[in-house]
Design an enzyme around this catalytic site. Sequence first.
Site, PDB file in Angstrom:
ATOM      1  N   HIS A  11       0.859  -1.193   0.000  1.00 41.69           N
ATOM      2  CA  HIS A  11       0.000   0.000   0.000  1.00 41.69           C
ATOM      3  C   HIS A  11       0.892   1.240   0.000  1.00 41.69           C
ATOM      4  O   HIS A  11       1.976   1.234   0.596  1.00 41.69           O
ATOM      5  CB  HIS A  11      -0.919  -0.023   1.226  1.00 41.69           C
ATOM      6  CG  HIS A  11      -1.966   1.040   1.184  1.00 41.69           C
ATOM      7  ND1 HIS A  11      -1.697   2.352   1.516  1.00 41.69           N
ATOM      8  CD2 HIS A  11      -3.268   1.001   0.824  1.00 41.69           C
ATOM      9  CE1 HIS A  11      -2.805   3.067   1.365  1.00 41.69           C
ATOM     10  NE2 HIS A  11      -3.769   2.271   0.943  1.00 41.69           N
ATOM     11  N   GLU A  46      -3.797   2.301  -7.382  1.00 42.95           N
ATOM     12  CA  GLU A  46      -4.176   3.360  -6.437  1.00 42.95           C
ATOM     13  C   GLU A  46      -3.265   4.575  -6.616  1.00 42.95           C
ATOM     14  O   GLU A  46      -2.202   4.639  -5.989  1.00 42.95           O
ATOM     15  CB  GLU A  46      -4.033   2.848  -5.003  1.00 42.95           C
ATOM     16  CG  GLU A  46      -4.963   1.717  -4.644  1.00 42.95           C
ATOM     17  CD  GLU A  46      -5.330   1.747  -3.171  1.00 42.95           C
ATOM     18  OE1 GLU A  46      -6.516   1.660  -2.865  1.00 42.95           O
ATOM     19  OE2 GLU A  46      -4.429   1.898  -2.327  1.00 42.95           O
TER      20      GLU A  46
HETATM   21  C1  PEP Z   1      -6.738   3.357   0.315  1.00 45.85           C
HETATM   22  O1  PEP Z   1      -6.040   3.936   1.138  1.00 45.85           O
HETATM   23  O2  PEP Z   1      -6.483   2.195  -0.049  1.00 45.85           O
HETATM   24  C2  PEP Z   1      -7.885   4.069  -0.231  1.00 45.85           C
HETATM   25  C3  PEP Z   1      -8.339   3.702  -1.394  1.00 45.85           C
HETATM   26  O3  PEP Z   1      -8.386   5.098   0.523  1.00 45.85           O
HETATM   27  P1  PEP Z   1      -9.639   6.069   0.156  1.00 45.85           P
HETATM   28  O4  PEP Z   1     -10.747   5.190  -0.334  1.00 45.85           O
HETATM   29  O5  PEP Z   1      -9.954   6.746   1.425  1.00 45.85           O
HETATM   30  O6  PEP Z   1      -9.163   6.979  -0.906  1.00 45.85           O
END
Ligand code: PEP
Length: 254
Positions: A95, A165
């Site tokens: 992450h 992400e």
């Molecule tokens: C995350 O940290 O994996 C994430 C997607 O957070 P958020 O949905 O708050 O953007």
Amino acid sequence: MRYLVANWKMKLTIAESMALARAVREFVERHDTPDLHIALCPSHAALSEVGKILATSGIALGAQDAAHVDRASLTGATSPLHLAELGVKEVIIGHSERRAIFGETDELVHHKAKAVLAHGLTAIICVGERKEERDRGEAETVVRRQARAAVDAGTPWEKLCIAYEPVWAIGTGTPVRREDAVAQADAIRDELGKALGNKDAGARIPVLYGGSVDGDNVRLFTQAPLNGTLVGTASQSKEGMYALLLALRTLPQE
Ligand code: PEP
């Protein structure tokens, strides 16, 4: 199969995690959620109790991190062996918070993924560019590098999943545009295919999107060629979780 993976980070107490797990279980028992794979990832301290609540529910227990080896002098770490013993089925690896705050490198992410996959657990490997990298036009180069580094020709890819992400979209209320997520998913699959020496495998690996997903936009990212979402903030309350589940319930089957 569509995925909804809830990353509760370190935001909930053990008691709050248990209450939310019960609420999600109740929702799933009351409503059909066809073709939807739900995984809840509480903090490690809450895994045991949340696991008991999810038992036989069809909702998977997930973890937010794992060590890169089974047994070692690694004070404070959690072995993939422990996770398997606790009934964990999937593990988030690499992450962006772990990369940025704990200094996790592409190489460590590779070893963690291998260690998790060796126990038959699903590894959800996070990749994503930072704002300055996108501004410099390097978004694709970055995710290609991270995806390539995460696997090698010997990686058992059947239990591999990638979460795209973009760091700048996490927790900001501004998700990426769907077309940009799709373009990054294409690049990730292409790079995985090359690194695995198996183009077909690359094309079949699920790619999730994560970053400011909520009940209003989750459907956008849960349609092919994207395979679902990894959700932080919106998954950390009953209201947010129900909004996500209600939105996904009415998504036409693909
Ligand atoms: C995350 O940290 O994996 C994430 C997607 O957070 P958020 O949905 O708050 O953007």
